[in-house]
Design a protein around this motif. Structure first.
Motif, PDB file in Angstrom:
ATOM      1  N   GLU A 128      18.579  34.339  14.940  1.00  0.00           N
ATOM      2  CA  GLU A 128      18.328  35.760  15.176  1.00  0.00           C
ATOM      3  C   GLU A 128      18.774  36.628  14.003  1.00  0.00           C
ATOM      4  O   GLU A 128      18.215  37.689  13.756  1.00  0.00           O
ATOM      5  CB  GLU A 128      18.991  36.238  16.485  1.00  0.00           C
ATOM      6  CG  GLU A 128      20.497  36.086  16.536  1.00  0.00           C
ATOM      7  CD  GLU A 128      20.981  34.699  16.940  1.00  0.00           C
ATOM      8  OE1 GLU A 128      22.207  34.481  16.915  1.00  0.00           O
ATOM      9  OE2 GLU A 128      20.154  33.822  17.253  1.00  0.00           O
ATOM     10  N   SER A 129      19.788  36.188  13.244  1.00  0.00           N
ATOM     11  CA  SER A 129      20.269  36.976  12.104  1.00  0.00           C
ATOM     12  C   SER A 129      19.992  36.302  10.756  1.00  0.00           C
ATOM     13  O   SER A 129      20.233  36.886   9.708  1.00  0.00           O
ATOM     14  CB  SER A 129      21.771  37.226  12.233  1.00  0.00           C
ATOM     15  OG  SER A 129      22.473  35.996  12.284  1.00  0.00           O
ATOM     16  N   HIS A 130      19.495  35.054  10.773  1.00  0.00           N
ATOM     17  CA  HIS A 130      19.229  34.278   9.548  1.00  0.00           C
ATOM     18  C   HIS A 130      20.484  34.144   8.685  1.00  0.00           C
ATOM     19  O   HIS A 130      20.431  34.310   7.465  1.00  0.00           O
ATOM     20  CB  HIS A 130      18.074  34.890   8.743  1.00  0.00           C
ATOM     21  CG  HIS A 130      16.815  34.977   9.516  1.00  0.00           C
ATOM     22  ND1 HIS A 130      16.055  33.886   9.850  1.00  0.00           N
ATOM     23  CD2 HIS A 130      16.170  36.039  10.070  1.00  0.00           C
ATOM     24  CE1 HIS A 130      15.009  34.258  10.544  1.00  0.00           C
ATOM     25  NE2 HIS A 130      15.058  35.568  10.699  1.00  0.00           N
TER      26      HIS A 130
ATOM     27  N   ILE B  80      24.799  34.052   3.677  1.00  0.00           N
ATOM     28  CA  ILE B  80      23.378  34.374   3.683  1.00  0.00           C
ATOM     29  C   ILE B  80      22.713  33.637   2.531  1.00  0.00           C
ATOM     30  O   ILE B  80      23.176  33.703   1.387  1.00  0.00           O
ATOM     31  CB  ILE B  80      23.154  35.890   3.531  1.00  0.00           C
ATOM     32  CG1 ILE B  80      23.815  36.636   4.689  1.00  0.00           C
ATOM     33  CG2 ILE B  80      21.670  36.205   3.466  1.00  0.00           C
ATOM     34  CD1 ILE B  80      23.802  38.133   4.528  1.00  0.00           C
ATOM     35  N   VAL B  81      21.640  32.911   2.822  1.00  0.00           N
ATOM     36  CA  VAL B  81      20.897  32.201   1.790  1.00  0.00           C
ATOM     37  C   VAL B  81      19.821  33.145   1.260  1.00  0.00           C
ATOM     38  O   VAL B  81      18.983  33.628   2.011  1.00  0.00           O
ATOM     39  CB  VAL B  81      20.261  30.923   2.351  1.00  0.00           C
ATOM     40  CG1 VAL B  81      19.481  30.201   1.268  1.00  0.00           C
ATOM     41  CG2 VAL B  81      21.320  30.008   2.939  1.00  0.00           C
ATOM     42  N   THR B  82      19.868  33.417  -0.033  1.00  0.00           N
ATOM     43  CA  THR B  82      18.905  34.332  -0.647  1.00  0.00           C
ATOM     44  C   THR B  82      17.794  33.540  -1.336  1.00  0.00           C
ATOM     45  O   THR B  82      17.901  32.330  -1.535  1.00  0.00           O
ATOM     46  CB  THR B  82      19.595  35.229  -1.693  1.00  0.00           C
ATOM     47  OG1 THR B  82      20.059  34.397  -2.766  1.00  0.00           O
ATOM     48  CG2 THR B  82      20.761  35.993  -1.085  1.00  0.00           C
ATOM     49  N   LEU B  83      16.733  34.230  -1.707  1.00  0.00           N
ATOM     50  CA  LEU B  83      15.661  33.578  -2.460  1.00  0.00           C
ATOM     51  C   LEU B  83      16.166  33.066  -3.807  1.00  0.00           C
ATOM     52  O   LEU B  83      15.709  32.052  -4.310  1.00  0.00           O
ATOM     53  CB  LEU B  83      14.498  34.547  -2.656  1.00  0.00           C
ATOM     54  CG  LEU B  83      13.723  34.887  -1.392  1.00  0.00           C
ATOM     55  CD1 LEU B  83      12.666  35.939  -1.700  1.00  0.00           C
ATOM     56  CD2 LEU B  83      13.089  33.659  -0.794  1.00  0.00           C
ATOM     57  N   GLU B  84      17.127  33.768  -4.382  1.00  0.00           N
ATOM     58  CA  GLU B  84      17.715  33.312  -5.648  1.00  0.00           C
ATOM     59  C   GLU B  84      18.419  31.971  -5.457  1.00  0.00           C
ATOM     60  O   GLU B  84      18.314  31.083  -6.290  1.00  0.00           O
ATOM     61  CB  GLU B  84      18.704  34.355  -6.171  1.00  0.00           C
ATOM     62  CG  GLU B  84      19.314  33.958  -7.509  1.00  0.00           C
ATOM     63  CD  GLU B  84      20.325  34.972  -8.025  1.00  0.00           C
ATOM     64  OE1 GLU B  84      20.690  34.853  -9.199  1.00  0.00           O
ATOM     65  OE2 GLU B  84      20.738  35.862  -7.259  1.00  0.00           O
ATOM     66  N   ASP B  85      19.130  31.812  -4.330  1.00  0.00           N
ATOM     67  CA  ASP B  85      19.784  30.532  -4.035  1.00  0.00           C
ATOM     68  C   ASP B  85      18.765  29.401  -3.959  1.00  0.00           C
ATOM     69  O   ASP B  85      18.957  28.327  -4.521  1.00  0.00           O
ATOM     70  CB  ASP B  85      20.548  30.606  -2.701  1.00  0.00           C
ATOM     71  CG  ASP B  85      21.670  31.612  -2.723  1.00  0.00           C
ATOM     72  OD1 ASP B  85      22.272  31.817  -3.799  1.00  0.00           O
ATOM     73  OD2 ASP B  85      21.947  32.205  -1.657  1.00  0.00           O
ATOM     74  N   VAL B  86      17.679  29.655  -3.259  1.00  0.00           N
ATOM     75  CA  VAL B  86      16.631  28.647  -3.112  1.00  0.00           C
ATOM     76  C   VAL B  86      16.033  28.303  -4.474  1.00  0.00           C
ATOM     77  O   VAL B  86      15.847  27.139  -4.810  1.00  0.00           O
ATOM     78  CB  VAL B  86      15.530  29.141  -2.139  1.00  0.00           C
ATOM     79  CG1 VAL B  86      14.366  28.171  -2.091  1.00  0.00           C
ATOM     80  CG2 VAL B  86      16.108  29.352  -0.747  1.00  0.00           C
ATOM     81  N   ALA B  87      15.760  29.316  -5.279  1.00  0.00           N
ATOM     82  CA  ALA B  87      15.186  29.087  -6.611  1.00  0.00           C
ATOM     83  C   ALA B  87      16.131  28.261  -7.482  1.00  0.00           C
ATOM     84  O   ALA B  87      15.690  27.352  -8.191  1.00  0.00           O
ATOM     85  CB  ALA B  87      14.884  30.418  -7.285  1.00  0.00           C
TER      86      ALA B  87
END
Length: 103
Positions: free
Chosen positions: A23-25, A35-42
């Protein structure tokens, strides 16, 4: 050694899944929230995020792609645009040949 590494990965993944709140990701950990950010994934996947995004149509021959990579041309009703229906994959790709190799 390899077996213990796989067990460690599995245990770590299970612990993370238990702490994920859809519910909060956010991962709720003992030391706080993560919190996992797009930068973390990249960074973890070594993706290049510089430049313009790719958001245009692709003009591939998907039947030819399927023939090349899965060695089967799916019927027209199983291939919708660039999407291959999972039902067709499940029905046609789950069993391995008797003389299949590790590759």
């Amino acid at each position: 050694m390899l077996q213990s590494l796989n067990r460690l990965k599995s245990t770590t993944l299970t612990a993370l899944v238990e702490r994920w709140r859809p519910e909060s990701h956010i991962f709720h950990l003992l030391v706080g929230e993560c919190i996992v950010t797009l930068e973390d994934v990249a960074l973890h996947l070594s993706l290049c995020v510089d430049g313009k995004p790719i958001n245009d149509l692709t003009y591939y021959d998907w039947e030819q792609m399927c023939a090349k990579y899965i060695r089967v041309v799916p019927p027209k009703n199983a291939l919708v645009g660039s999407t291959l229906k999972l039902k067709w994959l499940k029905e046609n790709m789950l069993t391995l040949p008797a003389k299949s190799t590790q590759q």
